[in-house]
Design an enzyme around this catalytic site. Sequence first.
Site, short mmCIF file in Angstrom:
data_model
loop_
_atom_site.label_atom_id
_atom_site.label_comp_id
_atom_site.label_asym_id
_atom_site.label_seq_id
_atom_site.Cartn_x
_atom_site.Cartn_y
_atom_site.Cartn_z
N ASP A 192 -22.87 101.36 69.62
CA ASP A 192 -23.45 100.92 68.35
C ASP A 192 -22.41 100.64 67.27
O ASP A 192 -22.74 100.20 66.17
CB ASP A 192 -24.48 101.94 67.83
CG ASP A 192 -23.86 103.31 67.57
OD1 ASP A 192 -22.63 103.46 67.76
OD2 ASP A 192 -24.61 104.22 67.19
N GLY A 193 -21.15 100.93 67.58
CA GLY A 193 -20.09 100.65 66.61
C GLY A 193 -20.06 101.63 65.45
O GLY A 193 -19.32 101.44 64.48
N GLY A 223 -13.97 99.14 69.19
CA GLY A 223 -15.40 98.96 69.42
C GLY A 223 -16.24 99.45 68.25
O GLY A 223 -17.43 99.18 68.18
N ARG A 224 -15.62 100.21 67.40
CA ARG A 224 -16.35 100.73 66.22
C ARG A 224 -15.41 100.81 65.04
O ARG A 224 -15.53 101.69 64.20
CB ARG A 224 -16.93 102.10 66.53
CG ARG A 224 -15.87 103.03 67.05
CD ARG A 224 -16.26 104.43 67.13
NE ARG A 224 -15.31 105.09 68.03
CZ ARG A 224 -15.20 106.36 68.18
NH1 ARG A 224 -15.97 107.15 67.50
NH2 ARG A 224 -14.31 106.86 69.00
N ASP A 260 -4.90 104.36 75.84
CA ASP A 260 -5.40 103.61 74.68
C ASP A 260 -5.42 104.48 73.43
O ASP A 260 -5.70 103.98 72.34
CB ASP A 260 -6.80 103.05 74.95
CG ASP A 260 -7.78 104.13 75.40
OD1 ASP A 260 -7.52 104.75 76.44
OD2 ASP A 260 -8.78 104.36 74.70
N ASN A 261 -5.12 105.75 73.58
CA ASN A 261 -5.04 106.64 72.41
C ASN A 261 -3.61 107.09 72.15
O ASN A 261 -3.38 108.11 71.50
CB ASN A 261 -5.94 107.87 72.62
CG ASN A 261 -7.42 107.51 72.64
OD1 ASN A 261 -7.82 106.47 72.11
ND2 ASN A 261 -8.22 108.34 73.27
N LYS A 264 -13.31 103.07 60.41
CA LYS A 264 -13.82 103.49 61.73
C LYS A 264 -15.27 103.94 61.56
O LYS A 264 -15.56 104.77 60.69
CB LYS A 264 -12.94 104.64 62.24
CG LYS A 264 -13.27 105.13 63.64
CD LYS A 264 -12.18 106.10 64.08
CE LYS A 264 -12.55 106.84 65.34
NZ LYS A 264 -11.54 107.87 65.66
P1 AMP Z 1 -12.11 106.83 72.26
O1 AMP Z 1 -12.05 107.59 73.53
O2 AMP Z 1 -12.91 107.51 71.19
O3 AMP Z 1 -10.74 106.49 71.78
O4 AMP Z 1 -12.90 105.48 72.52
C1 AMP Z 1 -12.70 104.70 73.68
C2 AMP Z 1 -13.26 103.32 73.49
O5 AMP Z 1 -14.66 103.34 73.28
C3 AMP Z 1 -12.65 102.54 72.34
O6 AMP Z 1 -12.47 101.22 72.75
C4 AMP Z 1 -13.72 102.66 71.27
O7 AMP Z 1 -13.67 101.60 70.35
C5 AMP Z 1 -15.00 102.65 72.08
N1 AMP Z 1 -16.11 103.33 71.40
C6 AMP Z 1 -16.22 104.65 71.18
N2 AMP Z 1 -17.36 104.93 70.52
C7 AMP Z 1 -17.99 103.76 70.29
C8 AMP Z 1 -19.22 103.38 69.64
N3 AMP Z 1 -20.04 104.28 69.07
N4 AMP Z 1 -19.53 102.07 69.62
C9 AMP Z 1 -18.73 101.16 70.17
N5 AMP Z 1 -17.57 101.45 70.79
C10 AMP Z 1 -17.20 102.73 70.86
MG MG Z 2 -9.47 105.59 71.15
#
Ligand code: AMP
Ligand code: MG
Length: 471
Positions: free
Chosen positions: A121-122, A88-89, A244-245, A109
């Site tokens: 916001d990506g 997502g980012r 997913d991590n 990233k």
């Molecule tokens: P994470 O827990 O950080 O691994 O993120 C979980 C999900 O949320 C993943 O699919 C990321 O790509 C998405 N994500 C986290 N932060 C953002 C952001 N600022 N903008 C878009 N997608 C995000």
């Molecule tokens: Mg992640």
Amino acid sequence: MHIPFDNSYAKLPPQMFTAQLPTPVKAPQMIAANADLAALLGIDPADLDTPEAAQVFAGNHIPDGATPLAQVYAGHQFGNWNPQLGDGRAVMLGEVVSTDGIRRDIQLKGSGPTPYSRGGDGRAWLGPVMREYLVSEAMHAMGVPTTRALAAVTTGEPVLREEVLPGAVIARVAQSHIRVGTFQFFASRGDLAALQALTDHVIARHYPAADGPAALLDQVIARYAALIAKWMGLGFIHGVMNTDNVSVAGETIDYGPCAFMDGFHPDSVFSAIDQLGRYAYSNQPGIGGWNMAQFATALIPLMPDRDAAIKDFTAAVHGMQEQYEAEWLKVFAAKLGIADPTQDDRALVADLLDLMAKDGADFTNTFANLGHADARDQFLNRADFDAWEERWSKRKSGDAAAIMAQANPRIVPRNHRVEEVITAGRNGDYGPFHALLAAVTTPFAPLTDKTAAFARAPTKDEQVTRTFCGT
Ligand code: AMP
Ligand code: MG
């Protein structure tokens, strides 16, 4: 800048990703670049010092041969199923076959929105970028399989979180960014063609000796058991062990609210969003097993005999515990300078950890100083520690000091130091970041005037007990 791309993921079935360019940023500025890693990737380290480098790692300039894409995945987040996640980012620029023969992804990233941003916001702000850079490079230096940091840039654009913060992008490198959640995405949709293609890709890329999903499962479990044992041996808490991590290549991935413990307690949790302590230090091995059960479930549809596969995969997942315990003993025996651990040594390790937990002894410094008076100083109950030390002195190997010097880091990226350098970075001063980076990437070296302060445990006032995703 020449990057010798050789992309394979982009040739997989189209439902596995979306072609996606990074969104350009206003005024990229390089804050860190990793010359050794660049050389491993076949990039001329001299190219990191050119103005073009900031443009490339911010996503403004797409180097020749890149096929930027966002990967789709799903996952269990804190145990809850989320059918639709993805980069997502982040965008993957492409892959290179490194000078060690290993294929690696280069991913940006914080590079802007993608179809998987779900309203986000990506972007990333400077804090998490600096944290990931420091922690991933420290983990690598301590011998833990991990994604690595190739470069970090500030974007010259603000990012809005609870406050206005400076935006940044990290270029990270992984053996791949394929996750347990990637398998879950296609399994949950019944897309067997994609699931099969993904499995074939992962086997060819990471587990060439595996002859099918069953062997793949066994080998991923083995790598993941060893990985978690290494985390435990460093007092490391990942903080967000969602499926997913979890990298199927067995690397530590997606550093968010992670932390190295200062004072030891097995129930330690740092992440502000982990209110139930699901990902507490001592829960990590059990959650690892839970994550492998999800991986096994995602592989079942590929098996011709479903009932037999369920039986075999269940046994494989249950077998993780024993493998983990063997890896744990290896890790902690080395920390005590025991070259030939036996089952009897488990109690010796466990008893030390109990004493440490009772007195909140500093995890890193207790092990780094064992055999010296400084270790004893960690304990309030010195009589019990003395008794333990006597048992230990009878058991440790002749070359204990040499074994321990390679197993017990003197310096880890302690929370309060990471926070401190982020604060300086927000004020435009990256000197403290580079000093800390130099210290945490030579974790086993004898302390010097420059590094001694980074080995010191925080005072009560300095302690940082909460960490944030910062997303
Ligand atoms: P994470 O827990 O950080 O691994 O993120 C979980 C999900 O949320 C993943 O699919 C990321 O790509 C998405 N994500 C986290 N932060 C953002 C952001 N600022 N903008 C878009 N997608 C995000
Ligand atoms: Mg992640």
